[in-house]
Design a protein around this motif. Structure first.
Motif, PDB file in Angstrom:
ATOM      1  N   HIS A 232      -0.802   4.870  -4.306  1.00 48.12           N
ATOM      2  CA  HIS A 232      -0.800   5.722  -3.107  1.00 48.12           C
ATOM      3  C   HIS A 232       0.549   6.419  -2.951  1.00 48.12           C
ATOM      4  O   HIS A 232       1.602   5.797  -3.027  1.00 48.12           O
ATOM      5  CB  HIS A 232      -1.103   4.860  -1.876  1.00 48.12           C
ATOM      6  CG  HIS A 232      -1.099   5.617  -0.582  1.00 48.12           C
ATOM      7  ND1 HIS A 232      -1.773   6.805  -0.410  1.00 48.12           N
ATOM      8  CD2 HIS A 232      -0.490   5.358   0.609  1.00 48.12           C
ATOM      9  CE1 HIS A 232      -1.586   7.243   0.817  1.00 48.12           C
ATOM     10  NE2 HIS A 232      -0.805   6.383   1.457  1.00 48.12           N
TER      11      HIS A 232
ATOM     12  N   GLY B  45      -9.305  -3.365  -6.462  1.00 47.14           N
ATOM     13  CA  GLY B  45      -8.876  -4.503  -5.657  1.00 47.14           C
ATOM     14  C   GLY B  45     -10.071  -5.403  -5.375  1.00 47.14           C
ATOM     15  O   GLY B  45     -11.227  -5.026  -5.617  1.00 47.14           O
TER      16      GLY B  45
ATOM     17  N   ALA C 200      -3.922   0.895  -4.737  1.00 49.06           N
ATOM     18  CA  ALA C 200      -3.013   0.660  -3.605  1.00 49.06           C
ATOM     19  C   ALA C 200      -1.581   0.975  -4.023  1.00 49.06           C
ATOM     20  O   ALA C 200      -0.817   1.601  -3.277  1.00 49.06           O
ATOM     21  CB  ALA C 200      -3.133  -0.788  -3.131  1.00 49.06           C
ATOM     22  N   SER C 201      -1.212   0.558  -5.219  1.00 50.49           N
ATOM     23  CA  SER C 201       0.145   0.817  -5.719  1.00 50.49           C
ATOM     24  C   SER C 201       0.378   2.300  -5.975  1.00 50.49           C
ATOM     25  O   SER C 201       1.503   2.787  -5.880  1.00 50.49           O
ATOM     26  CB  SER C 201       0.385   0.033  -7.011  1.00 50.49           C
ATOM     27  OG  SER C 201       0.207  -1.349  -6.813  1.00 50.49           O
TER      28      SER C 201
ATOM     29  N   VAL D 272      -3.678  -8.557   4.493  1.00 47.37           N
ATOM     30  CA  VAL D 272      -2.766  -9.237   3.570  1.00 47.37           C
ATOM     31  C   VAL D 272      -2.127 -10.449   4.230  1.00 47.37           C
ATOM     32  O   VAL D 272      -1.186 -11.050   3.710  1.00 47.37           O
ATOM     33  CB  VAL D 272      -1.667  -8.294   3.034  1.00 47.37           C
ATOM     34  CG1 VAL D 272      -2.283  -7.217   2.169  1.00 47.37           C
ATOM     35  CG2 VAL D 272      -0.857  -7.678   4.160  1.00 47.37           C
TER      36      VAL D 272
ATOM     37  N   ASN E 272      -9.574   4.646  -0.853  1.00 46.61           N
ATOM     38  CA  ASN E 272     -10.177   3.648  -1.734  1.00 46.61           C
ATOM     39  C   ASN E 272     -10.909   2.626  -0.881  1.00 46.61           C
ATOM     40  O   ASN E 272     -10.366   2.130   0.110  1.00 46.61           O
ATOM     41  CB  ASN E 272      -9.098   2.952  -2.570  1.00 46.61           C
ATOM     42  CG  ASN E 272      -9.672   1.823  -3.416  1.00 46.61           C
ATOM     43  OD1 ASN E 272     -10.684   2.003  -4.094  1.00 46.61           O
ATOM     44  ND2 ASN E 272      -9.048   0.658  -3.365  1.00 46.61           N
TER      45      ASN E 272
ATOM     46  N   HIS F 263      -8.506   1.744   2.414  1.00 46.83           N
ATOM     47  CA  HIS F 263      -7.093   2.051   2.610  1.00 46.83           C
ATOM     48  C   HIS F 263      -6.781   3.403   1.974  1.00 46.83           C
ATOM     49  O   HIS F 263      -7.488   3.854   1.058  1.00 46.83           O
ATOM     50  CB  HIS F 263      -6.203   0.947   2.009  1.00 46.83           C
ATOM     51  CG  HIS F 263      -6.284   0.835   0.518  1.00 46.83           C
ATOM     52  ND1 HIS F 263      -5.585   1.669  -0.331  1.00 46.83           N
ATOM     53  CD2 HIS F 263      -6.986  -0.006  -0.279  1.00 46.83           C
ATOM     54  CE1 HIS F 263      -5.847   1.341  -1.592  1.00 46.83           C
ATOM     55  NE2 HIS F 263      -6.697   0.329  -1.590  1.00 46.83           N
TER      56      HIS F 263
ATOM     57  N   CYS G 272      -4.269  -2.718   7.489  1.00 50.19           N
ATOM     58  CA  CYS G 272      -3.666  -3.143   6.231  1.00 50.19           C
ATOM     59  C   CYS G 272      -2.818  -4.396   6.413  1.00 50.19           C
ATOM     60  O   CYS G 272      -2.767  -5.259   5.537  1.00 50.19           O
ATOM     61  CB  CYS G 272      -2.814  -2.008   5.643  1.00 50.19           C
ATOM     62  SG  CYS G 272      -3.786  -0.602   5.022  1.00 50.19           S
TER      63      CYS G 272
ATOM     64  N   PHE H 140       0.802  -1.226   0.000  1.00 55.62           N
ATOM     65  CA  PHE H 140       0.000   0.000   0.000  1.00 55.62           C
ATOM     66  C   PHE H 140       0.836   1.278   0.000  1.00 55.62           C
ATOM     67  O   PHE H 140       0.282   2.372   0.066  1.00 55.62           O
ATOM     68  CB  PHE H 140      -0.930   0.012   1.227  1.00 55.62           C
ATOM     69  CG  PHE H 140      -1.875  -1.155   1.294  1.00 55.62           C
ATOM     70  CD1 PHE H 140      -3.025  -1.182   0.529  1.00 55.62           C
ATOM     71  CD2 PHE H 140      -1.588  -2.236   2.114  1.00 55.62           C
ATOM     72  CE1 PHE H 140      -3.898  -2.253   0.588  1.00 55.62           C
ATOM     73  CE2 PHE H 140      -2.444  -3.317   2.188  1.00 55.62           C
ATOM     74  CZ  PHE H 140      -3.609  -3.331   1.417  1.00 55.62           C
TER      75      PHE H 140
ATOM     76  N   ILE I 218      -7.559  -9.479   1.137  1.00 58.07           N
ATOM     77  CA  ILE I 218      -7.784  -8.743  -0.098  1.00 58.07           C
ATOM     78  C   ILE I 218      -6.630  -8.920  -1.070  1.00 58.07           C
ATOM     79  O   ILE I 218      -5.507  -9.243  -0.690  1.00 58.07           O
ATOM     80  CB  ILE I 218      -8.011  -7.236   0.151  1.00 58.07           C
ATOM     81  CG1 ILE I 218      -6.686  -6.550   0.515  1.00 58.07           C
ATOM     82  CG2 ILE I 218      -9.065  -6.976   1.188  1.00 58.07           C
ATOM     83  CD1 ILE I 218      -6.751  -5.058   0.330  1.00 58.07           C
ATOM     84  N   GLU I 219      -6.954  -8.698  -2.325  1.00 59.56           N
ATOM     85  CA  GLU I 219      -5.958  -8.621  -3.388  1.00 59.56           C
ATOM     86  C   GLU I 219      -5.906  -7.150  -3.792  1.00 59.56           C
ATOM     87  O   GLU I 219      -6.824  -6.652  -4.439  1.00 59.56           O
ATOM     88  CB  GLU I 219      -6.373  -9.494  -4.567  1.00 59.56           C
ATOM     89  CG  GLU I 219      -5.380  -9.499  -5.724  1.00 59.56           C
ATOM     90  CD  GLU I 219      -4.058 -10.158  -5.376  1.00 59.56           C
ATOM     91  OE1 GLU I 219      -3.023  -9.668  -5.884  1.00 59.56           O
ATOM     92  OE2 GLU I 219      -4.073 -11.127  -4.592  1.00 59.56           O
ATOM     93  N   PRO I 220      -4.865  -6.415  -3.378  1.00 54.43           N
ATOM     94  CA  PRO I 220      -4.833  -4.976  -3.651  1.00 54.43           C
ATOM     95  C   PRO I 220      -4.874  -4.669  -5.146  1.00 54.43           C
ATOM     96  O   PRO I 220      -4.354  -5.430  -5.969  1.00 54.43           O
ATOM     97  CB  PRO I 220      -3.492  -4.534  -3.041  1.00 54.43           C
ATOM     98  CG  PRO I 220      -3.150  -5.598  -2.046  1.00 54.43           C
ATOM     99  CD  PRO I 220      -3.687  -6.873  -2.629  1.00 54.43           C
TER     100      PRO I 220
END
Length: 345
Positions: free
Chosen positions: A140, A116, A137-138, A84, A169, A180, A80, A66, A131-133
């Motif tokens: 951020h 996600g 997330a990438s 994961v 999001n 997140h 977070c 994240f 979750i699968e981000p």
């Protein structure tokens, strides 16, 4: 693996308005991004990647997808970590430095790929969230680059703009939700010949610039010469622009620190309101974006007081896509000329 060299941002010839709009969004992410309209081959993607490349590295929590800051709220970090599948305690978290990322959104991206997804099977079996981000997330604390944003599904564009505006999001599936941080600089590009965005979506982009290929022969020659030198000896070429790049980085840093101290008088606020009324802008978002942009411009120029020139330049960036226009009429790009005509009438 061979290192990929990035063309220096300060070495880009022309396109000053586009470069300024990008810099302003880096200084002040609350400007809600920039929409770059124009033909291909005009350094749009080059400028975005180049600007990210010269920005200072950021501290992130190691092992999380994240890009969270170590200074983030501890409850957010804990949440977070849990989704994961990482049982690491907050006290043992490690940090690392990373370059600001440019996350590119493909045209065919689905909502799940962007937002996600939740692992519903795991949730039902274990009673815990997994979750699968997604791409948000990438993105951020980085730059989300959307080429041909006008060809994306409207619903996906809505999601992007909501996240850009709120800085959060949210993934929701079957009554289960997870949120997140998703604070990023949104850069969308489009060729108007391939279709327009809906007015409601256009309005959500903070700034808008129109770019065209450079027509000055001498400048076109300079573009060729610089590109040739970059491809022939990239390290030497990048090195020759290092001092200019560092000067720009320092200017951006100073502007970010100065922005909260910038003041604007009530008289200037009235000028902004009248500006928007005279060119025919619906709603109030245009006023607010001009205010933020003018303050950011003042900070960028090292001032703590907004001047008339800041408001004029801010209007040129914030109003073109918000001016009320007739059906089939193209976006008005020269706001100052339109305002002059309105005054004459």
């Amino acid at each position: 693996m061979k290192k990929q060299h990035i063309y220096p941002f300060v070495a880009i010839v022309g396109q000053e308005k586009m470069k300024l709009a990008l810099i302003l969004n880096i200084i002040n992410p609350t400007l809600s991004g920039v929409l770059i309209r124009g033909e291909k081959g005009t350094a749009k993607s080059t400028a975005v990647r180049a600007l990210a490349d010269i920005l200072p590295e950021i501290d992130v929590v190691k092992g999380l997808p994240f890009n969270l800051s170590p200074d983030e709220n501890s409850d957010i970090i804990r949440e977070c970590l849990s989704v994961v599948g990482d049982a690491v305690s907050l006290g043992s978290l490690e940090t690392e430095k990373k370059h600001v990322r440019v996350v590119e959104l493909p045209v065919g991206a689905t909502e799940d790929r962007v937002v996600g997804t939740l692992d519903l099977e795991y949730a039902l079996k274990k009673g815990e969230k997994r979750i699968e981000p997604g791409l948000l997330a990438s993105a951020h604390r980085g730059i989300l680059y959307v080429d041909e944003v006008n060809l994306l599904d409207d619903h996906v564009v809505d999601v992007l703009l909501d996240s850009a505006a709120m800085g959060v999001n949210t993934i929701e599936r079957e009554g289960i939700s997870f949120s997140h941080p998703a604070r990023f600089t949104l850069v969308g590009t489009m060729n108007p010949e391939e279709g327009e965005l809906r007015p409601q979506l256009l309005d959500r982009f903070g700034l808008c610039v129109q770019i065209e290929g450079i027509t000055d022969p001498n400048l076109r020659v300079e573009i060729m010469e610089r590109r040739y030198e970059f491809e022939k000896t990239p390290e030497s070429f990048i090195g020759s622009w290092k001092a200019d790049s560092e000067a720009l980085v320092q200017k951006i840093k100073k502007a970010m620190a100065l922005y909260p101290k910038v003041n604007i008088s009530r008289a200037r606020l009235l000028e902004i309101a009248n500006y928007c009324l005279e060119v025919g802008v619906d709603g109030h978002r245009g006023d607010i974006i001009i205010l933020k942009t003018a303050k950011t411009l003042a900070a960028y120029h090292g001032r703590t007081e907004v001047e008339q020139a800041d408001i004029d330049q801010a209007a040129e960036l914030a109003l073109p896509h918000r001016v009320r226009r007739q059906p089939l009429q193209d976006i008005v790009m020269d706001v100052s000329r339109m305002l002059k005509k309105t005054a004459e009438v």
